[in-house]
Design an enzyme around this catalytic site. Sequence first.
Site, mmCIF file in Angstrom:
data_model
loop_
_atom_site.group_PDB
_atom_site.id
_atom_site.type_symbol
_atom_site.label_atom_id
_atom_site.label_comp_id
_atom_site.label_asym_id
_atom_site.label_seq_id
_atom_site.Cartn_x
_atom_site.Cartn_y
_atom_site.Cartn_z
ATOM 1 N N SER A 1 0.761 -1.194 -0.096
ATOM 2 C CA SER A 1 0.190 0.102 -0.005
ATOM 3 C C SER A 1 0.780 1.124 -0.038
ATOM 4 O O SER A 1 0.469 2.317 -0.387
ATOM 5 C CB SER A 1 -1.090 -0.004 1.210
ATOM 6 N N HIS B 1 -3.913 -3.638 -5.426
ATOM 7 C CA HIS B 1 -4.008 -3.024 -4.017
ATOM 8 C C HIS B 1 -5.511 -3.479 -3.739
ATOM 9 O O HIS B 1 -6.341 -2.619 -4.029
ATOM 10 C CB HIS B 1 -3.624 -1.712 -3.928
ATOM 11 N N GLU C 1 -7.322 -1.310 -6.714
ATOM 12 C CA GLU C 1 -6.441 -0.415 -7.446
ATOM 13 C C GLU C 1 -5.422 -1.327 -8.324
ATOM 14 O O GLU C 1 -4.632 -2.255 -7.597
ATOM 15 C CB GLU C 1 -5.670 0.576 -6.436
ATOM 16 N N ASN D 1 -5.342 6.344 -0.994
ATOM 17 C CA ASN D 1 -4.625 6.975 0.226
ATOM 18 C C ASN D 1 -3.787 8.254 -0.284
ATOM 19 O O ASN D 1 -3.267 8.797 0.803
ATOM 20 C CB ASN D 1 -3.482 5.851 0.511
HETATM 21 N N1 NAD Z 1 -3.768 -4.415 6.453
HETATM 22 C C1 NAD Z 1 -4.436 -3.430 5.603
HETATM 23 O O1 NAD Z 1 -5.220 -2.647 5.944
HETATM 24 C C2 NAD Z 1 -3.544 -3.463 4.279
HETATM 25 C C3 NAD Z 1 -4.392 -2.876 3.226
HETATM 26 C C4 NAD Z 1 -3.936 -3.175 1.874
HETATM 27 C C5 NAD Z 1 -2.827 -3.594 1.721
HETATM 28 N N2 NAD Z 1 -1.863 -3.938 2.785
HETATM 29 C C6 NAD Z 1 -0.549 -4.459 2.506
HETATM 30 O O2 NAD Z 1 -0.586 -6.092 2.441
HETATM 31 C C7 NAD Z 1 0.572 -6.560 2.884
HETATM 32 C C8 NAD Z 1 0.309 -7.306 4.183
HETATM 33 O O3 NAD Z 1 -0.337 -6.779 5.245
HETATM 34 P P1 NAD Z 1 -1.087 -7.161 6.600
HETATM 35 O O4 NAD Z 1 -2.123 -6.323 6.987
HETATM 36 O O5 NAD Z 1 -1.853 -8.621 5.719
HETATM 37 O O6 NAD Z 1 -0.031 -7.861 7.402
HETATM 38 P P2 NAD Z 1 0.123 -8.927 8.144
HETATM 39 O O7 NAD Z 1 1.136 -8.660 9.118
HETATM 40 O O8 NAD Z 1 -1.566 -9.179 8.843
HETATM 41 O O9 NAD Z 1 0.447 -10.302 7.396
HETATM 42 C C9 NAD Z 1 1.656 -10.407 6.964
HETATM 43 C C10 NAD Z 1 2.160 -11.909 6.905
HETATM 44 O O10 NAD Z 1 3.074 -11.975 6.019
HETATM 45 C C11 NAD Z 1 3.961 -13.020 6.689
HETATM 46 N N3 NAD Z 1 5.390 -12.976 6.105
HETATM 47 C C12 NAD Z 1 6.309 -11.860 6.538
HETATM 48 N N4 NAD Z 1 7.353 -12.110 5.637
HETATM 49 C C13 NAD Z 1 7.094 -13.237 4.919
HETATM 50 C C14 NAD Z 1 7.752 -13.808 3.878
HETATM 51 N N5 NAD Z 1 9.040 -13.216 3.272
HETATM 52 N N6 NAD Z 1 7.297 -14.822 3.058
HETATM 53 C C15 NAD Z 1 6.061 -15.170 3.424
HETATM 54 N N7 NAD Z 1 5.149 -14.631 4.397
HETATM 55 C C16 NAD Z 1 5.781 -13.548 5.396
HETATM 56 C C17 NAD Z 1 3.677 -12.968 7.857
HETATM 57 O O11 NAD Z 1 4.151 -14.022 8.817
HETATM 58 C C18 NAD Z 1 2.224 -12.313 8.315
HETATM 59 O O12 NAD Z 1 1.688 -13.472 8.368
HETATM 60 C C19 NAD Z 1 1.547 -5.249 3.411
HETATM 61 O O13 NAD Z 1 2.408 -5.124 2.332
HETATM 62 C C20 NAD Z 1 0.501 -4.107 3.534
HETATM 63 O O14 NAD Z 1 0.903 -3.045 3.211
HETATM 64 C C21 NAD Z 1 -2.531 -4.002 4.007
#
Ligand code: NAD
Length: 394
Positions: free
Chosen positions: A125, A146, A158, A196
């Site tokens: 994001s 996204h 997106e 955003n």
């Molecule tokens: N939470 C939100 O509102 C949101 C919205 C849109 C996009 N995002 C993006 O999505 C992505 C994930 O966010 P999230 O909120 O799900 O995070 P999260 O912390 O809930 O989940 C991330 C997961 O990735 C795993 N992980 C970390 N490194 C890894 C690797 N090298 N290989 C495999 N797994 C790995 C972790 O163990 C964890 O389970 C980020 O890039 C974030 O910016 C988040």
Amino acid sequence: MAERSLQVGVIGAGAMGRGIAQVVASAGQSVLLADASPGVVEQARATIAKALSRDVDKKRRTQAEADAVLARIVDAGIIATGYEAFHGCGLVIEAVLERLDVKQSLFSALERVVAPDAILATNTSSLSVAAIAGACANPERMVGIHFFNPAPVMPLVEIVPAIVTDRSVTERVASLVSGWGKTTVIATDTPGFIVNRVARPFYGESLRQLEEGIADVATIDWAMRELGGFRMGPFELMDFIGNDVNYAVTRSVFESFFNDPRYAPALTQQRLVESGLYGRKRDRGYYDYREGAVRPEPVKDEALGRSILDRTLAMLVNEAVDAVHRRVASPADIETAMTRGVNYPRGLLAWGDEIGPAVILGRLEALQDEYGEDRYRPSPLLRRRVRDRLPLLS
Ligand SMILES: NC(=O)c1ccc[n+]([C@@H]2O[C@H](COP(=O)([O-])OP(=O)(O)OC[C@H]3O[C@@H](n4cnc5c(N)ncnc54)[C@H](O)[C@@H]3O)[C@@H](O)[C@H]2O)c1
């Protein structure tokens, strides 16, 4: 390759990864799900099973359909030694930790095991898709997809091609994600993409008005909700999103725009984060959610409320116009993104047209005069549209 039979992979089974897996499987496609930490995919499947059984209770799907969705989400195991399990995937979406080095090393290893025509996607994001793609030998097949949280519920996605992304990859991904029942918009690879970026003043200008003592949080929320028609007020929404998350997005957009004052974070929000007042998840934020806490009453002064709404709305419309000006997305996609991605009561360009582009320009010029801050500078496109007597949405 038939899109329905395309094998999809999702790496990272946290909040976003599990939601994306549920979206893909609900659309009838099989999905391989993996995570770096043991037990996370099992947890993800359990969470998805719970969500599906709620759907069954509400008669949104039958038990047999729910079972079939879950069966399509296959545990690809723990990523410890490599990504071989994904070698048959035509599309792999990454939803791991928001860190450039982690995402870069993931893709540079992954691209060696998938077919040459497989598409690689990031759910980042705040990072630049180009920077992530930069680690790949074949960056033209990298794209941003996204999703918004929670992915099964939020309709908007997106699609973010990097400058090196092949046009056919963007088109294929947009049509695939639309087939999953999502509304897609195309955004350029710029900080905050559409939502955003354009939404920043909703929070930022509300925080400025709070800091100046123009009104308290309850009154600003009341004005934006009751007079503006927004589903939630800015402070309620920040508490809901999490002040830590909202602050991190604001900082990232501000820094990525080389400290443009228009996106400057607020000290008030920084202090809240420093104090651990993250919002609902910590029971305290702008509001107190603890047992017995009394919700503050807004000052329901219509003239005050209108001035709060007018100021924030002028900044929001300006941001949307500037996003058109800087070719972040088409005007239609900007309208769709704000109504479908963050539930704004209407598109900001259409709203600006209804108020009158000259009125919006006048409000911004008055703010800029009063504060002497570049933060309030009107977009050159707003000036042009006023000069040429043209609408903002065209
Ligand atoms: N939470 C939100 O509102 C949101 C919205 C849109 C996009 N995002 C993006 O999505 C992505 C994930 O966010 P999230 O909120 O799900 O995070 P999260 O912390 O809930 O989940 C991330 C997961 O990735 C795993 N992980 C970390 N490194 C890894 C690797 N090298 N290989 C495999 N797994 C790995 C972790 O163990 C964890 O389970 C980020 O890039 C974030 O910016 C988040």
